[in-house]
Design an enzyme around this catalytic site. Structure first.
Site, PDB file in Angstrom:
ATOM      1  N   ASN A  43       5.685  -8.641 -15.392  1.00  0.00           N
ATOM      2  CA  ASN A  43       5.489  -8.979 -16.802  1.00  0.00           C
ATOM      3  C   ASN A  43       6.271  -8.073 -17.748  1.00  0.00           C
ATOM      4  O   ASN A  43       6.089  -8.115 -18.966  1.00  0.00           O
ATOM      5  CB  ASN A  43       3.986  -8.962 -17.161  1.00  0.00           C
ATOM      6  CG  ASN A  43       3.385  -7.577 -17.028  1.00  0.00           C
ATOM      7  OD1 ASN A  43       4.072  -6.636 -16.613  1.00  0.00           O
ATOM      8  ND2 ASN A  43       2.119  -7.432 -17.368  1.00  0.00           N
TER       9      ASN A  43
ATOM     10  N   ASP B 291       6.297  -4.783 -18.363  1.00  0.00           N
ATOM     11  CA  ASP B 291       5.674  -3.699 -19.136  1.00  0.00           C
ATOM     12  C   ASP B 291       5.987  -2.312 -18.563  1.00  0.00           C
ATOM     13  O   ASP B 291       5.394  -1.327 -18.972  1.00  0.00           O
ATOM     14  CB  ASP B 291       4.154  -3.919 -19.232  1.00  0.00           C
ATOM     15  CG  ASP B 291       3.476  -3.817 -17.877  1.00  0.00           C
ATOM     16  OD1 ASP B 291       4.190  -3.693 -16.852  1.00  0.00           O
ATOM     17  OD2 ASP B 291       2.224  -3.849 -17.827  1.00  0.00           O
TER      18      ASP B 291
ATOM     19  N   ASP C   8      -5.785  -0.305   1.036  1.00  0.00           N
ATOM     20  CA  ASP C   8      -6.142   1.100   1.156  1.00  0.00           C
ATOM     21  C   ASP C   8      -7.648   1.223   0.941  1.00  0.00           C
ATOM     22  O   ASP C   8      -8.171   0.704  -0.053  1.00  0.00           O
ATOM     23  CB  ASP C   8      -5.407   1.895   0.061  1.00  0.00           C
ATOM     24  CG  ASP C   8      -4.775   3.159   0.596  1.00  0.00           C
ATOM     25  OD1 ASP C   8      -5.531   3.984   1.130  1.00  0.00           O
ATOM     26  OD2 ASP C   8      -3.551   3.309   0.469  1.00  0.00           O
TER      27      ASP C   8
ATOM     28  N   ASP D 153      -7.825   6.166   3.773  1.00  0.00           N
ATOM     29  CA  ASP D 153      -7.327   7.332   3.053  1.00  0.00           C
ATOM     30  C   ASP D 153      -8.137   8.578   3.414  1.00  0.00           C
ATOM     31  O   ASP D 153      -9.374   8.548   3.438  1.00  0.00           O
ATOM     32  CB  ASP D 153      -7.476   7.059   1.542  1.00  0.00           C
ATOM     33  CG  ASP D 153      -6.848   8.143   0.690  1.00  0.00           C
ATOM     34  OD1 ASP D 153      -5.620   8.274   0.750  1.00  0.00           O
ATOM     35  OD2 ASP D 153      -7.589   8.841  -0.022  1.00  0.00           O
TER      36      ASP D 153
ATOM     37  N   GLU E 137      -5.274   7.593   8.014  1.00  0.00           N
ATOM     38  CA  GLU E 137      -4.362   8.621   7.499  1.00  0.00           C
ATOM     39  C   GLU E 137      -4.782   9.956   8.105  1.00  0.00           C
ATOM     40  O   GLU E 137      -5.387  10.807   7.444  1.00  0.00           O
ATOM     41  CB  GLU E 137      -4.415   8.707   5.961  1.00  0.00           C
ATOM     42  CG  GLU E 137      -3.322   9.602   5.404  1.00  0.00           C
ATOM     43  CD  GLU E 137      -3.660  10.310   4.109  1.00  0.00           C
ATOM     44  OE1 GLU E 137      -2.802  11.022   3.586  1.00  0.00           O
ATOM     45  OE2 GLU E 137      -4.797  10.165   3.607  1.00  0.00           O
TER      46      GLU E 137
ATOM     47  N   HIS F 228       4.206   7.406   0.461  1.00  0.00           N
ATOM     48  CA  HIS F 228       4.170   7.759  -0.964  1.00  0.00           C
ATOM     49  C   HIS F 228       3.799   9.217  -1.227  1.00  0.00           C
ATOM     50  O   HIS F 228       3.740   9.633  -2.387  1.00  0.00           O
ATOM     51  CB  HIS F 228       3.157   6.850  -1.666  1.00  0.00           C
ATOM     52  CG  HIS F 228       1.759   7.140  -1.204  1.00  0.00           C
ATOM     53  ND1 HIS F 228       1.325   6.844   0.071  1.00  0.00           N
ATOM     54  CD2 HIS F 228       0.718   7.745  -1.818  1.00  0.00           C
ATOM     55  CE1 HIS F 228       0.069   7.247   0.208  1.00  0.00           C
ATOM     56  NE2 HIS F 228      -0.321   7.792  -0.934  1.00  0.00           N
ATOM     57  N   ASP F 229       3.483   9.972  -0.189  1.00  0.00           N
ATOM     58  CA  ASP F 229       3.151  11.391  -0.377  1.00  0.00           C
ATOM     59  C   ASP F 229       4.279  12.309   0.081  1.00  0.00           C
ATOM     60  O   ASP F 229       4.221  13.516  -0.158  1.00  0.00           O
ATOM     61  CB  ASP F 229       1.909  11.764   0.449  1.00  0.00           C
ATOM     62  CG  ASP F 229       0.641  11.122  -0.077  1.00  0.00           C
ATOM     63  OD1 ASP F 229       0.532  10.912  -1.296  1.00  0.00           O
ATOM     64  OD2 ASP F 229      -0.246  10.820   0.750  1.00  0.00           O
TER      65      ASP F 229
HETATM   66  C1  GLC Z   1      -4.297  10.594   0.439  1.00  0.00           C
HETATM   67  C2  GLC Z   1      -3.291   9.783  -0.343  1.00  0.00           C
HETATM   68  C3  GLC Z   1      -2.784  10.618  -1.479  1.00  0.00           C
HETATM   69  C4  GLC Z   1      -3.949  10.980  -2.368  1.00  0.00           C
HETATM   70  C5  GLC Z   1      -5.063  11.654  -1.565  1.00  0.00           C
HETATM   71  C6  GLC Z   1      -6.337  11.688  -2.350  1.00  0.00           C
HETATM   72  O1  GLC Z   1      -3.735  11.704   1.016  1.00  0.00           O
HETATM   73  O2  GLC Z   1      -2.259   9.358   0.510  1.00  0.00           O
HETATM   74  O3  GLC Z   1      -1.804   9.963  -2.224  1.00  0.00           O
HETATM   75  O4  GLC Z   1      -3.532  11.841  -3.377  1.00  0.00           O
HETATM   76  O5  GLC Z   1      -5.357  10.931  -0.391  1.00  0.00           O
HETATM   77  O6  GLC Z   1      -6.853  10.394  -2.488  1.00  0.00           O
END
Ligand code: GLC
Length: 569
Positions: A24, A26, A99, A200, A278, A335-336
């Site tokens: 969209n 934004d 997630d 997570d 994770e 993403h970390d």
């Molecule tokens: C996991 C996620 C991370 C987040 C952390 C707390 O490690 O991958 O991005 O900051 O959990 O939720």
């Protein structure tokens, strides 16, 4: 022969919703955008998508602070948009996992708002509340995101516990009501048809109930030095040991495996769903059947250089430790972490090394997880302005360095490297303003990496047969068509070779054996393999011609060649 499950043969692709596609205009990714890109994903050739959190959230930890588990963040769309996305993925043969963030909620979740409202609120015990001690917090525990793990709440004169940010209070998993509420939330999405969950931070769900002080002699500065590029990719073994010692009372506590078993029974109410943790600890596989289906092989990526030695040692350790019936799961970025392109580059052969990493992921035994953008060679982007930082631990890190006396310029330079924003910048779709992620003139939630102008974008690579994107597509296609690469066993070869990594994959039915050679060096090699067969047919290579018959007595491997051949019996 065991019939493999879909998640054993699938290639997963992680979507970071805020940065994937802005439908969209934004400046923020959304479901409209993701729906538009489903054809791209199907054409890429991935089989399953993992969505980082898409729930309502005040975004203190970019969505990992959830304020409602059973809805969609308004800036991403509506529940109907989500359903259209899910249906669209399914129609194209792709599964979708979400997630599940169990350790904590947002401080703005209704549960916590109620919990903090008074000591006798019915949700008080849904979180971890304690009295202070000697005018301070209940104990000396730290949060790896900075400072104490306790936050004082004036209204009720107690402290609450938060392993992560103070905006992420920990749920009290020893309270069965919490469990039931979370299982209901999990069922909500499973009922809609999602195919499973990435779990997570499961290691942090329980704390030692006696809450003893931790016994490290840590200072805030030491703590900062352990804050090494986000969670799963600390390359330094000593640091990992230090980290484990500091947080010993706060992670991997009794009860977590029992809880995972319960979650497994919830998931098993639905046919054919998957749980991936994770956490790299093999113990999360349980007996191979009763806890998680997959646990990430993070140790593989905890290095700044993938060497044959490193990979051999990792595979040996990992594969031998798995319980019978357990299936490996490999990844090199998320993403970390640092992006794979940046992590393994040497400044000279960056593109070749990125191809080697991709080939490794797609040929090793186990389920691979790719991260959005790696297929076009997106690299880390270091922000040069602290006001643009969106990752709170990086801001804490910066402020601490400045408070320690470092110049703001130097502190910014270091903080930008630690900052997880580096790998979360918008997906680069084209060589137009904002990389085609958002319309021209719109300020995107994180800056776009300007290297989209140098060919690092989908449009420029899509129809170029030499591009990294075409390479990924080719390999993904090959993997789909090659039973040995999907279900085959793994036999390492030439284990002392320094320059190249070689192994065999033999399909479950024994009908196909593939030889994989990844040359991680700029040297040519003529390799002799002592195998019962003397020849192979090239299935895929960036040097040898496809279908060419090659001798295994003297296999010529070019610098950085990726060779995948089927042994001719
Ligand atoms: C996991 C996620 C991370 C987040 C952390 C707390 O490690 O991958 O991005 O900051 O959990 O939720």
């Amino acid at each position: 022969m065991t019939q493999l499950k879909w998640w054993q043969t699938a290639v997963f692709y992680q979507i970071y919703p805020r940065s994937f596609a802005d439908g969209n205009g934004d400046g923020i990714g959304d479901f409209m955008g993701m729906i538009d890109r489903l054809d791209y994903l199907a054409d890429l050739g991935v089989d399953a998508l993992w969505l980082s959190p898409h729930f309502p959230s005040p975004q203190f930890d970019v969505g990992y602070d959830i304020s409602d588990y059973v809805d969609v963040a308004p800036e991403y769309g509506t529940l109907d948009d989500f359903k259209r996305f899910l249906d669209g993925a399914h129609e194209r043969g792709m599964r979708v996992i979400l997630d599940l963030v169990m350790n904590h909620t947002s401080h703005l979740h209704q549960w916590f708002i109620e919990s903090r409202s008074s000591r006798d609120n019915s949700k008080r015990d849904w979180y971890v509340w304690r009295d202070g001690k000697d005018g301070g917090p209940p104990n000396n525990w730290y949060s790896p995101f900075g400072g104490s793990a306790w936050e004082y709440d004036e209204q009720t004169d107690q402290y609450y516990y938060h392993f992560f940010l103070k905006e992420q209070p920990d749920l009290n998993w020893r309270n069965p009501e919490v469990k039931n509420a979370m299982w209901d939330a999990a069922r909500f999405w499973l009922d809609l048809g999602v195919d499973g969950y990435r779990l997570d931070a499961i290691g942090t769900i329980f704390e030692n109930p006696a809450m003893p002080d931790q016994r490290s002699s840590m200072t805030q500065e030491d703590l900062r030095s352990t804050f090494n590029r986000g969670f799963p990719d600390r390359p330094d073994k000593k640091l990992i040991e230090l980290w484990k010692f500091i947080y010993k009372e706060q992670v991997e506590q009794d009860g977590v495996h029992q809880l995972m078993q319960e979650l497994r029974t919830v998931i098993d109410e639905y046919p054919d769903r998957v749980l991936v943790g994770e956490n790299d600890d093999i113990s999360y596989y349980g007996n191979g059947m009763n806890e998680l289906h997959l646990a990430f092989n993070f140790p593989l990526m905890r290095t700044n250089r993938l060497t044959p030695d490193w990979i051999h040692a990792n595979q040996k350790e990992r594969l031998s430790a798995l319980p019978p019936d357990a299936w490996p799961c490999n990844t090199l970025n998320n993403h970390d972490s640092t992006r794979v392109f940046t992590r393994f580059q040497d400044g000279q052969h960056d593109d070749a090394l990125a191809r080697i990493s991709a080939a490794l992921m797609l040929t090793l035994r186990g389920t691979p997880f790719l991260y959005n953008g790696e297929e076009i060679g997106m690299s880390d982007y270091y922000l040069t302005d602290i006001t643009l930082f969106r990752d709170p631990p990086a801001v804490w890190f910066y402020n601490g360095l400045v408070a320690d006396g470092m110049t703001p310029e130097k502190a910014l330079e270091l903080a930008a490297i630690y900052n997880r924003d580096r790998c979360r910048t918008p997906m680069q779709w084209s060589n137009t303003a904002n990389a085609g992620f958002s319309p021209q003139g719109v300020q995107t939630w994180l800056p776009v990496n300007p290297n989209y102008g140098q060919g690092i974008n989908v449009d420029d690579q899509q129809y170029n047969p030499e591009s990294l994107l075409s390479f990924y597509k080719g390999l993904l296609r090959l993997r789909r068509q090659t039973p040995a690469l999907k279900d085959g066993d793994y036999t390492p070869l030439h284990e002392t070779a320094d320059d190249y990594f070689a192994f065999l994959r033999r399909s479950q039915d024994g009908a196909q054996t593939c030889l994989v050679v990844l040359n991680l060096s700029d040297k040519e090699h003529s390799l002799k393999f002592d195998l019962p067969a003397g020849e192979a047919r090239c299935l895929f290579s960036n040097h040898t011609l496809e279908d060419e018959t090659v001798s295994l007595e003297a296999l010529n491997i070019a610098p950085f060649e990726i060779f995948i051949g089927e042994i001719i019996p």
